[in-house]
Write a protein that holds these residues in place. Sequence first.
Motif, short mmCIF file in Angstrom:
data_model
loop_
_atom_site.label_atom_id
_atom_site.label_comp_id
_atom_site.label_asym_id
_atom_site.label_seq_id
_atom_site.Cartn_x
_atom_site.Cartn_y
_atom_site.Cartn_z
N TYR A 15 35.17 -9.84 -27.15
CA TYR A 15 35.17 -10.34 -25.78
C TYR A 15 36.59 -10.59 -25.27
CZ TYR A 15 34.84 -13.63 -21.93
OH TYR A 15 35.00 -14.26 -20.73
N HIS A 16 37.40 -11.30 -26.05
CA HIS A 16 38.75 -11.64 -25.63
C HIS A 16 39.63 -10.40 -25.43
CE1 HIS A 16 38.49 -15.94 -25.57
NE2 HIS A 16 38.11 -16.00 -26.84
N PHE A 17 39.55 -9.45 -26.35
CA PHE A 17 40.40 -8.26 -26.21
C PHE A 17 39.92 -7.35 -25.09
CE2 PHE A 17 42.02 -9.65 -30.33
CZ PHE A 17 43.37 -9.55 -30.07
N ALA A 18 38.61 -7.30 -24.83
CA ALA A 18 38.12 -6.56 -23.66
C ALA A 18 38.63 -7.21 -22.38
CB ALA A 18 36.60 -6.51 -23.68
N SER A 19 38.60 -8.53 -22.34
CA SER A 19 39.11 -9.26 -21.18
C SER A 19 40.61 -9.01 -21.00
CB SER A 19 38.85 -10.76 -21.37
OG SER A 19 39.39 -11.50 -20.33
N LEU A 20 41.35 -8.98 -22.08
CA LEU A 20 42.79 -8.73 -22.02
C LEU A 20 43.06 -7.33 -21.46
CD1 LEU A 20 45.71 -9.61 -22.62
CD2 LEU A 20 45.38 -8.72 -24.97
N ARG A 21 42.34 -6.33 -21.96
CA ARG A 21 42.52 -4.95 -21.47
C ARG A 21 42.24 -4.87 -19.97
NH1 ARG A 21 40.33 -3.89 -26.34
NH2 ARG A 21 38.21 -3.72 -25.57
N LYS A 22 41.13 -5.45 -19.55
CA LYS A 22 40.75 -5.40 -18.13
C LYS A 22 41.77 -6.15 -17.26
CE LYS A 22 35.82 -4.81 -18.90
NZ LYS A 22 34.50 -5.41 -18.80
N SER A 23 42.22 -7.29 -17.73
CA SER A 23 43.21 -8.06 -16.97
C SER A 23 44.50 -7.29 -16.81
CB SER A 23 43.48 -9.40 -17.65
OG SER A 23 42.35 -10.21 -17.63
N ARG A 24 44.94 -6.66 -17.87
CA ARG A 24 46.19 -5.89 -17.80
C ARG A 24 46.06 -4.69 -16.86
NH1 ARG A 24 48.22 -6.30 -24.11
NH2 ARG A 24 49.53 -8.13 -23.78
N ILE A 25 44.90 -4.06 -16.87
CA ILE A 25 44.68 -2.91 -16.00
C ILE A 25 44.64 -3.34 -14.54
CG2 ILE A 25 42.98 -1.16 -15.29
CD1 ILE A 25 42.28 -0.92 -18.34
N THR A 26 43.90 -4.39 -14.26
CA THR A 26 43.72 -4.80 -12.86
C THR A 26 44.86 -5.65 -12.31
OG1 THR A 26 42.37 -6.70 -13.53
CG2 THR A 26 41.20 -4.67 -12.96
N LEU A 27 45.50 -6.45 -13.16
CA LEU A 27 46.50 -7.40 -12.67
C LEU A 27 47.93 -7.07 -13.10
CD1 LEU A 27 44.46 -10.62 -13.52
CD2 LEU A 27 44.68 -9.52 -11.27
N GLY A 28 48.08 -6.21 -14.08
CA GLY A 28 49.40 -5.91 -14.62
C GLY A 28 49.66 -6.74 -15.87
N HIS A 29 50.72 -6.40 -16.56
CA HIS A 29 51.01 -7.04 -17.84
C HIS A 29 51.62 -8.43 -17.72
CE1 HIS A 29 50.02 -3.76 -20.63
NE2 HIS A 29 50.35 -2.97 -19.62
N ASN A 30 52.18 -8.76 -16.56
CA ASN A 30 52.88 -10.04 -16.42
C ASN A 30 52.23 -10.93 -15.37
OD1 ASN A 30 54.99 -9.62 -18.34
ND2 ASN A 30 55.81 -8.09 -16.95
N HIS A 31 50.94 -11.05 -15.44
CA HIS A 31 50.19 -11.91 -14.51
C HIS A 31 49.79 -13.20 -15.25
CE1 HIS A 31 46.90 -13.28 -11.91
NE2 HIS A 31 47.49 -12.58 -10.97
N PRO A 32 49.77 -14.34 -14.55
CA PRO A 32 49.36 -15.60 -15.20
C PRO A 32 48.01 -15.51 -15.92
CG PRO A 32 50.20 -16.06 -13.01
CD PRO A 32 50.14 -14.56 -13.15
N SER A 33 47.07 -14.76 -15.37
CA SER A 33 45.76 -14.63 -16.03
C SER A 33 45.86 -13.91 -17.37
CB SER A 33 44.77 -13.90 -15.11
OG SER A 33 44.49 -14.69 -14.00
N VAL A 34 46.78 -12.97 -17.46
CA VAL A 34 47.02 -12.28 -18.74
C VAL A 34 47.58 -13.29 -19.75
CG1 VAL A 34 48.36 -10.48 -19.92
CG2 VAL A 34 47.30 -10.01 -17.69
N GLY A 35 48.49 -14.14 -19.29
CA GLY A 35 49.02 -15.19 -20.16
C GLY A 35 47.94 -16.13 -20.64
N MET A 36 47.03 -16.51 -19.75
CA MET A 36 45.92 -17.40 -20.14
C MET A 36 44.99 -16.71 -21.14
SD MET A 36 46.25 -20.40 -19.01
CE MET A 36 44.65 -20.99 -19.48
N THR A 37 44.74 -15.43 -20.94
CA THR A 37 43.89 -14.69 -21.87
C THR A 37 44.54 -14.64 -23.25
OG1 THR A 37 42.97 -13.38 -20.06
CG2 THR A 37 42.72 -12.49 -22.29
N LEU A 38 45.84 -14.40 -23.28
CA LEU A 38 46.55 -14.40 -24.57
C LEU A 38 46.49 -15.79 -25.21
CD1 LEU A 38 49.57 -12.20 -23.50
CD2 LEU A 38 47.89 -11.62 -25.26
N ASN A 39 46.61 -16.83 -24.40
CA ASN A 39 46.48 -18.19 -24.90
C ASN A 39 45.09 -18.40 -25.52
OD1 ASN A 39 47.56 -21.04 -24.96
ND2 ASN A 39 45.67 -21.36 -23.82
N ASN A 40 44.06 -17.91 -24.85
CA ASN A 40 42.69 -18.05 -25.38
C ASN A 40 42.52 -17.28 -26.69
OD1 ASN A 40 41.97 -19.69 -23.26
ND2 ASN A 40 41.07 -18.04 -22.06
N ILE A 41 43.16 -16.12 -26.79
CA ILE A 41 43.12 -15.36 -28.05
C ILE A 41 43.81 -16.16 -29.14
CG2 ILE A 41 43.98 -13.28 -29.22
CD1 ILE A 41 43.51 -11.79 -26.52
#
Length: 170
Positions: A15-41
């Motif tokens: 679940y977490h890595f699927a979320s990370l992939r989707k976030s990076r695709i839709t928001l880019g690699h340097n978006h706060p949501s990507v940081g939060m997803t990495l934090n959750n991982i």
Amino acid sequence: MTLGKLGRFEEAETYHFASLRKSRITLGHNHPSVGMTLNNIGLMYHQKSDKVMAIKYLLEGLEIMKTSKASDLSQIESLINIANAYIVIGEFYKATQALEDSEVIVSRQFLPPLSEISYINDTWGTLYLKQGQLDKATEMFDNAALGRETMSYGGTVHVEILVNAIKVAT
């Protein structure tokens, strides 16, 4: 987060890595949501007792949060998570640095976030307890309990902090 707490780490990881992939695709690699997803991982790996991977993802998430100008509260929570991970592996200096960094962010707030201050105090208490500094641990757990009592007397987090204070006393 729930899957990890239930010990269902394979599902949580998927679940977490699927979320990370989707976030990076839709928001880019340097978006706060990507940081939060990495934090959750990182938190998931912490629950899984894989401290090396936990710290790797927590630090990566924090770096993205800093560069993307994520909210101060997100950065504070990430720093506390990093401090807790370092406490577990005995890297007390690094835990101290993360907690001090979180306090700097708190000090810039117009209205100090009471829940984060209590969480910081609780983490200081845990650090001092691990170092055998019982007086300081007691003081920080008491401060955390007072802060939580102000917000939610008898709530779950308030009771958890009181239990930490009792551990020091026994």
